[in-house]
Scaffold this motif. Sequence first.
Motif, PDB file in Angstrom:
ATOM      1  N   UNK A   1       6.576 -18.381  18.307  1.00  0.00           N
ATOM      2  CA  UNK A   1       6.274 -17.617  17.106  1.00  0.00           C
ATOM      3  C   UNK A   1       5.627 -18.500  16.047  1.00  0.00           C
ATOM      4  N   UNK A   2       4.830 -17.880  15.165  1.00  0.00           N
ATOM      5  CA  UNK A   2       4.254 -18.626  14.058  1.00  0.00           C
ATOM      6  C   UNK A   2       3.527 -19.863  14.541  1.00  0.00           C
ATOM      7  N   UNK A   3       3.958 -21.018  14.033  1.00  0.00           N
ATOM      8  CA  UNK A   3       3.326 -22.286  14.391  1.00  0.00           C
ATOM      9  C   UNK A   3       4.009 -23.000  15.556  1.00  0.00           C
ATOM     10  N   UNK A   4       5.078 -22.414  16.079  1.00  0.00           N
ATOM     11  CA  UNK A   4       5.777 -23.037  17.211  1.00  0.00           C
ATOM     12  C   UNK A   4       5.133 -22.579  18.517  1.00  0.00           C
ATOM     13  N   UNK A   5       4.730 -23.516  19.383  1.00  0.00           N
ATOM     14  CA  UNK A   5       4.076 -23.119  20.629  1.00  0.00           C
ATOM     15  C   UNK A   5       5.038 -22.424  21.594  1.00  0.00           C
TER      16      UNK A   5
ATOM     17  N   UNK B   1      10.468 -29.982  18.301  1.00  0.00           N
ATOM     18  CA  UNK B   1      11.252 -29.287  17.283  1.00  0.00           C
ATOM     19  C   UNK B   1      10.473 -28.067  16.804  1.00  0.00           C
ATOM     20  N   UNK B   2      11.169 -26.938  16.704  1.00  0.00           N
ATOM     21  CA  UNK B   2      10.530 -25.709  16.228  1.00  0.00           C
ATOM     22  C   UNK B   2      10.001 -25.906  14.817  1.00  0.00           C
ATOM     23  N   UNK B   3       8.902 -25.248  14.496  1.00  0.00           N
ATOM     24  CA  UNK B   3       8.370 -25.322  13.147  1.00  0.00           C
ATOM     25  C   UNK B   3       9.316 -24.609  12.190  1.00  0.00           C
ATOM     26  N   UNK B   4       9.372 -25.077  10.944  1.00  0.00           N
ATOM     27  CA  UNK B   4      10.309 -24.494   9.981  1.00  0.00           C
ATOM     28  C   UNK B   4       9.814 -24.769   8.570  1.00  0.00           C
TER      29      UNK B   4
END
Length: 262
Positions: free
Chosen positions: A53-57, A5-8
């Motif tokens: 992006x960000x914290x999503x690998x 799951x993508x970070x959010x």
Amino acid sequence: MAERLADYMATGDGPVTVFLLHGGYGAKEYWRPEIAALAQAGYRVIAWDAPGYGLSPLPEGTYSIERLADAAAQLIRARGSKYNVVFGHSMGGLIAPKLAAAYPDLVQGMVLSATMASLAQGGANFKDDFMKKRLDPINMGATLADAAIPLVRSMMAPGSSGPLVDLIVETAAGTPSATFRAALQAIAGYDGTPVLAQVKAPTLCIAGEHDPVGSPANMQKLAGMIKDAEFAAIAGAGHYAWAEKPDAFNKALFDFLKRRVA
């Protein structure tokens, strides 16, 4: 097997959740002022870091708008509410219609900001110029941050300034280089024109007066391709209208949400 799951980040409460999908330069962090405005207006808000992006690998394999739409659908299934609105900015504005068309049961409203159906919509030479401006400085040895900052500022209206604008620029400068290259190829290879006619959700297409990409003319044309769409232009703003002219942008946004989404 489903991907991670993508970070959010999630804020607010209520039956309507607004999912914020950032652009090719970006991450969930640059939405903080808009998140606060939406939450204060009574909406639940989820801003993602798209894959890479960000914290999503960055996932292995092909990076595509279709794959990003599937990842967003996975997030809505896991964290959505009774009514879900997808708000796609720039690259996010390519992802959102694909998501809404492929998973109509998940999307009860859509907002498209500063985007196009495809780079071909810009006319002759637009696609080549778009890619050249973004890739040439990096290919010649500039860091992504050095290349991104002047380009992002060039897409804003003359005189745009302030802490919200600074946050956009700071976040854009932190975009991972490998992800940015993958995202550009995904954008360049995608034509969302056939998808737009399949969108059933009520839609707001919103453009900044001075945006060189999702211009008012391009956004109005895009709105005409969606069955239940309306158009708004924000005077004195460019590509990041919610940060450049937040009061005018949010007036149009909240009016749409109150009228068209339960």
